[in-house]
Design a protein around this motif. Structure first.
Motif: not given
Length: 462
Positions: A27-40, A285-300
Motif C-alpha cells: 500500500y505504498l503512497t507518495c508525499f504530494p511533492e514526490g520527495k517522500k514515500l510512505y510504506v505501511p 522482480a530482482p532476485l531478493s523479491v518474492q511478490t509484488r504487494q504495492g506500487v506508487a509513482i514519484s516525480e522525484s
C-alpha cells in the motif's frame, strides 16, 4: 519476512535500487511533492518513511497492528493509516513524521478515501458492508452507515476472512464512492448524499483494487482470479472493456497524466498503455523479491541521470533469493470435485482460487540420463479455493476446500549449484471450470482444469 522496495526509473524502466523496510510492506503512497514515500509494514505494525532522493529510510513510525491502507491529503499535512487488527485509524503529521492522534472504530477498517479538501475521511470495513465518515478536523467518527447487513453467523461478517470492501475510491466531485466487493465479484457505487447503493457493476473473479483515471471518466479494477483488468465507465457504470492475460493482478496505479497503468502481478510489474490497452513491457522482480504487494509513482527521479551504481544500501544480515526455474510445461490436468452444501437449497455465486502450495516433503528430483542439468521434478500440490453461495434467505456464505494433485516428472533445467538440500519450491497455477452439474438441489459437481504456468526456487542466503 522482511521486505524491500524496488525502485525503477519510469522512462528507462531500469531498476535503480532496493530499499530494505519492515515485514510485509504494501500500500505504498507518495508525499504530494514526490520527495517522500510512505510504506505501511503489515507484519511490523510500522510505517517506513523513505527519502526519494537518497533511497534511505529516514524514519520508522509505529502505527496500529496490521496496517491495511494509507491515504495522504493533497496539501501533504496529514496521513491516515488503517490499523485493521486494533480497529483504529492512526493520524500522521507528515511534516514531523509522527503519530499525532488515534481514532477508535468499532469495525475493522480496510479501505480509505479522502475528500479533496481533506475534511472527510471515508473508511470501508472488512466485516460486513459499511462506511464510516471521519471528521478529520476533530479526529473522530462523525457517522457510519450500512449498505448491507450480514447475519452474525455468516462467514461474510467475520473480519478474519479479510474480505472486501478493501478497494475504495472517491469520485472527483466527492459525491460517489466505488467499493470493491470481492466475494460478490462486483463494484458497488454508493451515493454519499443518499447513503445507499445506486449502481452495481459486475467485474471479474475476486477483484482487488480500483483506480480512477485522473482526467477521463474511467476506472480500472484488478481481477485477481480472472487474470484480467476491467475498465469501467464512471458515466454509464458499466464495464467497457477487459484487459486479459495478466497472471493474478493485484495492485495498480496510473501515471500522473494517465497514459500508463502500472499493475503488480505475481513477481512482476506490468506496464499497460491506457489508450491502446496493450502491454508495453514487463519488469521482473530482482532476485531478493518474492511478490509484488504495492506500487506508487514519484516525480522525484524523472530527470535522474542513470548510472550502473545503485545509490542505496541493499545489505541485510540475510535475504531470500528467488530464482526462476525453466521447465517444459506439462499438460493441463482435469479433476472432478463434488460439493455437498450444508443447507437444503443453495445457489452458487462464484469460485475463488487461491495461491497454490507445494508439500515440500513430497519433492523428488531425478536426473534425466544423457541430458546434463536436466531433471524430472515430481511434487504434491494443494490449491485452496472457496465457493460463494446464497441460502434461501438470499444471504451469502462460503464453502472452503482444496484441490490436491501430484505433478509427475516435470522436465526442468537445474544446474548442480541450484540443487540444494532445502529445495524450497514455489509454483504458480491457473485453474478454470470447464464443466459443472447439479445432481441434487444442495450439491454441485465441478470439473476443474489446472495448468502449471511458473516455478521458482526460494532459499535464504547469508
Amino acid at each position: 519476512m522482511p521486505g524491500d522496495i524496488a525502485v525503477y526509473h519510469m522512462e528507462s524502466e531500469k531498476l535503480l535500487g532496493m530499499i530494505p523496510v519492515g515485514i510485509g510492506p504494501g500500500y505504498l503512497t507518495c508525499f504530494p511533492e514526490g520527495k517522500k514515500l510512505y510504506v505501511p509494514n503489515r507484519g511490523s505494525a510500522t510505517l517506513s518513511v523513505i527519502d526519494c532522493d537518497s533511497f534511505i529510510v529516514k524514519r520508522t513510525i509505529p502505527v496500529g497492528k496490521n496496517p491495511q491502507a494509507l491515504v495522504i491529503d493533497s496539501a501533504g499535512a496529514k496521513g491516515y493509516v488503517a490499523g485493521t487488527e486494533e480497529q483504529i485509524i492512526s493520524v500522521i503529521d507528515l511534516h514531523k513524521d509522527e503519530v499525532i492522534n488515534t481514532i477508535p472504530l468499532n469495525l475493522y477498517p480496510s479501505g480509505l478515501a479522502l475528500s479533496r479538501d481533506g475534511k472527510k475521511l471515508y473508511v470501508s470495513h472488512q466485516a460486513g458492508c459499511s462506511i464510516s465518515i471521519i471528521d478529520t478536523e476533530h479526529h473522530q467518527a462523525a457517522d457510519t452507515f450500512h449498505l448491507k447487513d450480514y447475519p452474525k453467523n455468516s462467514p461474510l461478517s467475520s473480519p478474519d476472512l479479510a474480505l472486501s470492501p478493501v478497494g475504495l475510491a472517491l469520485s472527483p466531485d466527492g459525491t460517489l464512492l466505488y467499493l470493491i466487493l470481492s466475494p460478490e465479484n462486483r463494484v458497488s457505487v454508493v451515493d454519499l448524499g443518499l447513503r445507499g447503493e445506486v449502481a452495481s457493476i459486475p467485474v471479474g473473479r475476486n477483484p482487488q483494487r480500483i483506480a480512477l483515471h485522473p482526467s477521463r471518466p474511467l476506472a480500472y479494477v484488478t481481477n485477481h482470479d480472472s487474470d484480467s483488468i476491467s475498465i469501467i465507465s464512471t458515466y454509464e457504470h458499466q464495464v467497457l472493456a477487459t484487459i486479459p492475460s495478466l497472471s493474478a493482478p493485484r495492485e495498480l496505479t496510473l501515471t500522473p497524466e494517465g497514459s500508463q497503468l502500472w499493475v503488480t502481478n505475481g513477481c512482476q510489474l506490468t506496464l499497460i498503455d491506457t489508450e491502446t490497452k496493450a502491454i508495453i513491457s514487463t519488469l521482473y522482480a530482482p532476485l531478493s523479491v518474492q511478490t509484488r504487494q504495492g506500487v506508487a509513482i514519484s516525480e522525484s527521479h524523472r530527470q535522474l541521470l542513470l548510472s550502473e551504481v545503485l545509490p542505496c544500501n541493499t545489505q541485510r544480515p540475510y535475504s531470500f533469493v528467488t530464482e526462476k526455474l525453466y521447465f517444459k510445461p506439462p499438460k493441463p490436468f482435469d479433476l472432478t470435485i463434488h460439493h455437498q452444501f450444508p443447507i437444503p437449497a443453495a445457489i452458487a455465486e462464484g469460485l475463488i482460487f487461491e495461491e497454490a502450495e507445494v508439500k515440500h516433503h513430497s519433492i523428488s528430483i531425478l536426473p534425466i540420463p544423457l541430458r546434463p542439468n536436466y531433471h524430472h521434478l515430481t511434487f504434491s500440490l494443494r490449491i485452496p479455493y472457496k465457493i460463494i453461495y446464497r441460502d434461501e434467505q438470499n444471504q451469502l456464505h462460503e464453502l472452503k476446500d482444496a484441490i490436491h494433485h501430484v505433478l509427475s516428472a516435470v522436465e526442468t533445467h537445474l544446474t548442480p549449484s541450484r540443487i540444494k538440500q532445502n529445495f524450497n519450491l514455489r509454483i504458480f497455477t491457473q485453474s478454470e471450470v470447464i464443466g459443472k452439474s447439479v445432481p441434487t438441489p444442495n450439491s454441485l459437481d465441478l470439473i476443474i482444469r489446472t495448468q502449471l504456468v511458473a516455478m521458482q526456487q526460494i532459499h535464504p542466503t547469508e
